[in-house]
Design an enzyme around this catalytic site. Structure first.
Site, PDB file in Angstrom:
ATOM      1  CE1 TYR A 228      -5.137   1.907  -5.143  1.00  0.00           C
ATOM      2  CE2 TYR A 228      -3.352   3.561  -5.171  1.00  0.00           C
ATOM      3  CZ  TYR A 228      -3.782   2.256  -4.862  1.00  0.00           C
ATOM      4  OH  TYR A 228      -3.125   1.468  -3.990  1.00  0.00           O
TER       5      TYR A 228
ATOM      6  CB  THR B 187      -8.027   1.597   4.466  1.00  0.00           C
ATOM      7  OG1 THR B 187      -8.432   2.471   5.295  1.00  0.00           O
ATOM      8  CG2 THR B 187      -9.069   1.377   3.384  1.00  0.00           C
ATOM      9  CB  VAL B 188      -3.197  -0.449   5.764  1.00  0.00           C
ATOM     10  CG1 VAL B 188      -3.520  -1.747   6.794  1.00  0.00           C
ATOM     11  CG2 VAL B 188      -3.129  -0.922   4.449  1.00  0.00           C
TER      12      VAL B 188
ATOM     13  NE  ARG C  87     -12.400   1.034  -0.395  1.00  0.00           N
ATOM     14  CZ  ARG C  87     -11.493   1.797  -0.414  1.00  0.00           C
ATOM     15  NH1 ARG C  87     -10.310   1.013  -0.066  1.00  0.00           N
ATOM     16  NH2 ARG C  87     -11.083   3.081  -0.797  1.00  0.00           N
TER      17      ARG C  87
ATOM     18  CB  CYS D 152      -0.928  -0.125   1.122  1.00  0.00           C
ATOM     19  SG  CYS D 152      -1.949   1.374   1.205  1.00  0.00           S
TER      20      CYS D 152
END
Ligand SMILES: N[C@@H](CCC(=O)N[C@@H](CS)C(=O)NCC(=O)O)C(=O)O
Length: 317
Positions: free
Chosen positions: A185, A121-122, A119, A54
């Site tokens: 993205y 998320t990290v 979601r 990520c």
């Protein structure tokens, strides 16, 4: 055997009418600081959860290392391939994060906000005393590490956010975020041809501009590494090994830009960057994480990442 995700996991609310990807809002945004209501800045109080795939989480890990915060904020690492149940702590013994006792990241999001439906998320920062996520503000997290955590920086830590450059750094970070970090993205998650092409054009147009900027100076703001360099680096490091093919950002590779490629190698060869960059995990995460897109789970053999070690010859700039 790990259960892989069945889709890229973005919610329908993250797709605009024209098919463009619009990222969800962060849920936990309380700042770190010493004002009432802020998150107290303490050693051994927080655990940073990350996935080496990520870019947003990698940024926080690079800054943590550059500033010498490894003994102040602990680190929990999830498996690079997200499962249908979310990020998994399957690299840890028994598949459990040793500090938080959770198998999957969504468990701690649910513990922190029972009504959370987004979601999980990290990066996510967990207050280990309370056992809840307190901050997942991926855009500002590194700024907190730089400013609020200053009393814990190692002696001689670099000033990544120098006062005289803050306005310019913030402005450039904004552009890097929209056009590049999130730009890839927007191309990869677009659900219409035009949204994809708009993101593709914006991305390469911006990379061309930065290629020129880096022709005559070593880093984005001259001869010192700043926050902006870390933000640009995390996307460049993922570009040729994943985005180029998985997100179809394929006008050319980073290796084809003479200055951006030298710049990326220069940073990679700097302590804190290359040693926190796991190309194999990055490939696994992007290529195997979307099961529908790769049902036979084939991992691309290339590209040759040993090239990142080649001399960069940028010190003279
Ligand atoms: N917190 C931001 C950015 C962080 C982010 O997107 N992290 C990704 C990995 S790069 C993640 O953890 N995704 C988990 C998921 O989609 O379920 C967001 O919610 O969009």
């Amino acid at each position: 055997m790990m259960t892989t995700a069945t889709a890229s996991n973005i919610a329908t609310s993250e797709i605009a009418q024209d098919g463009a990807f619009v990222r969800q809002q962060n849920r936990f945004t309380t700042p770190f600081g010493d004002k009432p209501g802020e998150l107290p800045v303490e050693k051994d109080r927080y655990r940073l959860l990350w996935a080496p795939i990520c870019p947003w989480a990698h940024r926080a890990v690079i800054v943590r290392k550059l500033l010498g915060l490894e003994d102040v904020i602990s680190l929990g690492t999830v498996h690079p391939v997200r499962t249908a149940r979310g990020w998994a702590f399957s690299l840890d013994e028994g598949g459990v994060d040793p500090v938080l006792g959770i198998h999957y990241l969504p468990e701690i999001y649910a513990r922190s906000d029972a009504n959370y439906t987004g979601r999980a998320t990290v990066p996510a920062v967990v207050d280990v005393k309370k056992g809840v996520v307190v901050n997942n503000d991926y855009f500002k997290l590194t700024n907190y590490f730089k400013m609020a955590f200053k009393p814990f920086h190692k002696p001689g830590a670099p000033d990544l956010y120098p006062e005289d450059l803050r306005t310019q750094i913030d402005a450039l970070n904004d552009v890097i975020f929209h056009d590049i970090n999130n730009g890839v993205y927007k191309a990869g998650f677009a659900q219409s041809q035009s949204a994809y092409e708009t993101a593709w054009d914006t991305l390469f147009n911006r990379l061309d501009i930065l290629e020129q900027r880096l022709a005559t100076q070593r880093y984005l703001f001259g001869n010192r590494i700043t926050d902006s360099d870390i933000r640009l680096y995390v996307t460049l490091a993922r570009f040729d090994v994943s985005y180029y093919s998985v997100f179809r950002t394929n006008r050319n590779r980073v290796i084809d830009f003479p200055h951006l490629w030298g710049y990326a190698r220069d940073l990679y060869q700097t302590l804190g960057f290359g040693d926190t960059t796991d190309f194999h995990a990055i490939k696994q995460g992007y290529q195997l994480g979307d099961f529908n897109a790769n049902p036979y789970q084939i991992l691309a053999k290339g590209p040759d990442v040993s090239l990142w070690h080649f001399p960069h010859q940028r010190a003279a700039l």
